[in-house]
Design an enzyme around this catalytic site. Structure first.
Site, short mmCIF file in Angstrom:
data_model
loop_
_atom_site.label_atom_id
_atom_site.label_comp_id
_atom_site.label_asym_id
_atom_site.label_seq_id
_atom_site.Cartn_x
_atom_site.Cartn_y
_atom_site.Cartn_z
N THR A 153 0.87 -1.19 0.00
CA THR A 153 0.00 0.00 0.00
C THR A 153 0.90 1.24 0.00
O THR A 153 1.33 1.68 -1.06
CB THR A 153 -0.97 0.00 1.20
OG1 THR A 153 -0.24 -0.25 2.41
CG2 THR A 153 -2.03 -1.07 1.03
N LYS A 179 4.00 -6.82 4.15
CA LYS A 179 3.78 -5.41 3.87
C LYS A 179 3.47 -4.71 5.18
O LYS A 179 2.94 -5.29 6.12
CB LYS A 179 2.65 -5.20 2.86
CG LYS A 179 1.25 -5.64 3.28
CD LYS A 179 0.45 -4.69 4.15
CE LYS A 179 0.39 -3.30 3.55
NZ LYS A 179 -0.43 -2.40 4.48
N THR A 190 -0.64 -2.60 11.00
CA THR A 190 -1.17 -2.72 9.64
C THR A 190 -0.11 -3.39 8.87
O THR A 190 0.65 -2.78 8.16
CB THR A 190 -1.44 -1.43 8.92
OG1 THR A 190 -2.49 -0.79 9.54
CG2 THR A 190 -1.94 -1.66 7.52
N GLU A 276 6.13 5.02 7.27
CA GLU A 276 5.70 6.13 6.41
C GLU A 276 6.50 7.40 6.72
O GLU A 276 6.48 7.90 7.84
CB GLU A 276 4.21 6.37 6.58
CG GLU A 276 3.38 5.27 5.96
CD GLU A 276 1.91 5.35 6.28
OE1 GLU A 276 1.13 4.64 5.61
OE2 GLU A 276 1.53 6.10 7.20
N ASN A 402 -0.34 10.72 5.32
CA ASN A 402 -1.58 10.37 5.99
C ASN A 402 -2.63 11.46 5.92
O ASN A 402 -3.81 11.22 6.21
CB ASN A 402 -1.31 9.98 7.44
CG ASN A 402 -0.70 8.59 7.54
OD1 ASN A 402 -1.40 7.60 7.42
ND2 ASN A 402 0.60 8.55 7.71
N SER A 407 -7.04 10.00 -1.01
CA SER A 407 -7.09 10.73 -2.29
C SER A 407 -6.56 9.89 -3.44
O SER A 407 -5.68 9.07 -3.25
CB SER A 407 -6.27 12.01 -2.18
OG SER A 407 -6.74 12.82 -1.14
#
Length: 407
Positions: A153, A179, A190, A276, A402, A407
């Site tokens: 992702t 992942k 996650t 991230e 985030n 979007s």
């Protein structure tokens, strides 16, 4: 025991194939979003799942299918978590399993399901059902590359590892893919992780080994303190290495457990490093605690601290933030006995001794903290236990990623 790193990802062990395709869940047609792992024979299987009260629909289906301790395939989609969709989501998770089972000509109960992506958006099950044929036809030994891409992702790199060891004069191979980049917080995150192996082991011991390895790896990483709804860790062991079946905790069991921990810890660190917006992998090692539980709570407290994470991003040797995080962990310790070190490939420096400041070289500290992997070492000097957890720094890009995730 010698652990040899090899090529091959989840298809490295005997009898495993994989594939990954674009089916239409992601807008970008160049992005793969549907993956499959398949064992040529039914395998002992086990899973570990999120402890979040809110769980994705695939978790309920996979738990049910694992109740007999066996599985033969795992179908995974990215781009949609299939979570918070009520009976519609549960029905679609079941349809994922049944449609893939039909394509493979195996029992529906032998197909596990995993999903990752946006929460609360209905899953486009038709896109999956219309493409399971293509997904199945694409199965191959080289398919691990496409499969590991299809589960991504916000990940910036694929996370794969394969190793082999020798047990009872047989070569045992373990393969894996995972992942995870954001919404990462123990217990489980996650993250989706899939481990394959050709070892011959009973389902009961496989399940126990998986839990023990998860406790020292995936449950000791954190990116942002948010615990996901969909984390799933699966292992399939098809026995094609033809070793004598492991049915008790003997020397062969513990050799396998060591290998499983090795692969799990390395995958977990890859997730933390790819957090991230991350620029650095952080490790917090607590040394000299009264218990393993205390050491784990203290280490998590430091690795989860936004102020510690931002200090590491800014290469600021602000050790006071570390003591602060230790102090609100809920663990009893003596602050006047705490020593703190920063270490990296550039060297090691003590920045706090006996709970107080020391006259350290700021330029030397800056050089150490500019490295991509930083160890925060904390000596408590009150016991014999030590624990490490892993995380990452907190950068400007985390907010950017985030802030517009949907979007």
């Amino acid at each position: 025991m010698n652990i040899n790193v090899i090529e091959g990802g989840v298809t490295a062990p005997k009898g495993f194939l994989a594939s990954g395709i674009h089916c239409g869940l992601k807008k970008n047609e160049e992005s793969k979003d549907l993956a499959l792992i398949y064992s040529e024979k039914p395998a002992s299987a086990a899973g570990v799942f999120t402890s979040n009260k809110v769980k994705g629909a695939p978790i309920y289906v996979s738990k049910e299918h694992l109740s007999n301790g066996f599985a033969q395939a795992v179908i995974i989609n990215s781009g949609n978590a299939n979570t918070c969709n009520g009976d519609d989501g549960l029905g679609k998770a079941k349809r994922m399993s049944s449609s893939e089972a039909k394509a493979l000509n195996i029992n529906t109960e032998d197909v596990l399901v995993a999903s990752t992506g946006v929460i609360g958006v209905p899953l486009n099950i038709k896109a999956i059902e219309q493409n399971v044929g293509k997904l199945t036809e694409s199965l191959s030994k080289e398919g691990y590359k496409d499969a590991s891409e299809a589960i991504m992702t916000t990940d910036t790199v694929k996370k794969e590892l394969a190793i082999n060891i020798e047990i009872g004069n047989k070569v045992i191979t373990l393969g894996s893919m995972a992942k995870g980049s954001g919404m990462i917080e123990p217990n489980m995150c996650t993250m989706l992780a899939f481990i394959t192996t050709d070892i011959n082991i009973s389902p009961t011991l496989l399940k126990e080994a998986l839990k023990d390895s998860a406790d020292v790896s995936f449950n000791r990483i954190s990116v942002d303190g948010d615990q996901s709804t969909n984390d799933s860790l699966f292992i399939l062991a098809n026995g094609l290495a033809e070793n004598d079946e492991i049915t008790e905790k003997n020397e062969n069991y513990y050799a396998f457990l060591e290998a499983l921990k090795y692969i799990s810890i390395n995958l977990a660190k890859k997730m933390a490093q790819d957090g991230e917006g991350a620029t650095k992998l952080l490790e917090c090692k607590i040394i000299g605690a009264n218990s393993e539980e205390d050491a784990l709570l203290l280490s998590k407290s430091v690795i989860n601290s936004s102020l510690v994470k931002t200090a590491m991003f800014g290469c600021d040797a602000n050790w006071g933030r570390i003591l602060c995080a230790l102090g609100y962990s809920g663990v009893d310790f003596d602050p006047d006995k705490v020593n703190v070190y920063f270490e990296s490939l550039a060297g090691s420096i003590i920045v706090c001794k006996n709970g107080s400041s020391v006259n350290f070289d700021e330029d030397e500290a800056l050089k150490i903290l500019k490295e991509k992997e930083i160890l925060i070492k904390v000596e408590l000097s009150i016991g014999d236990y030590e624990v490490s957890t892993w995380g990452c720094d907190l950068s400007y890009d985390y907010v950017k990623i985030n802030g517009d995730y949907r979007s």
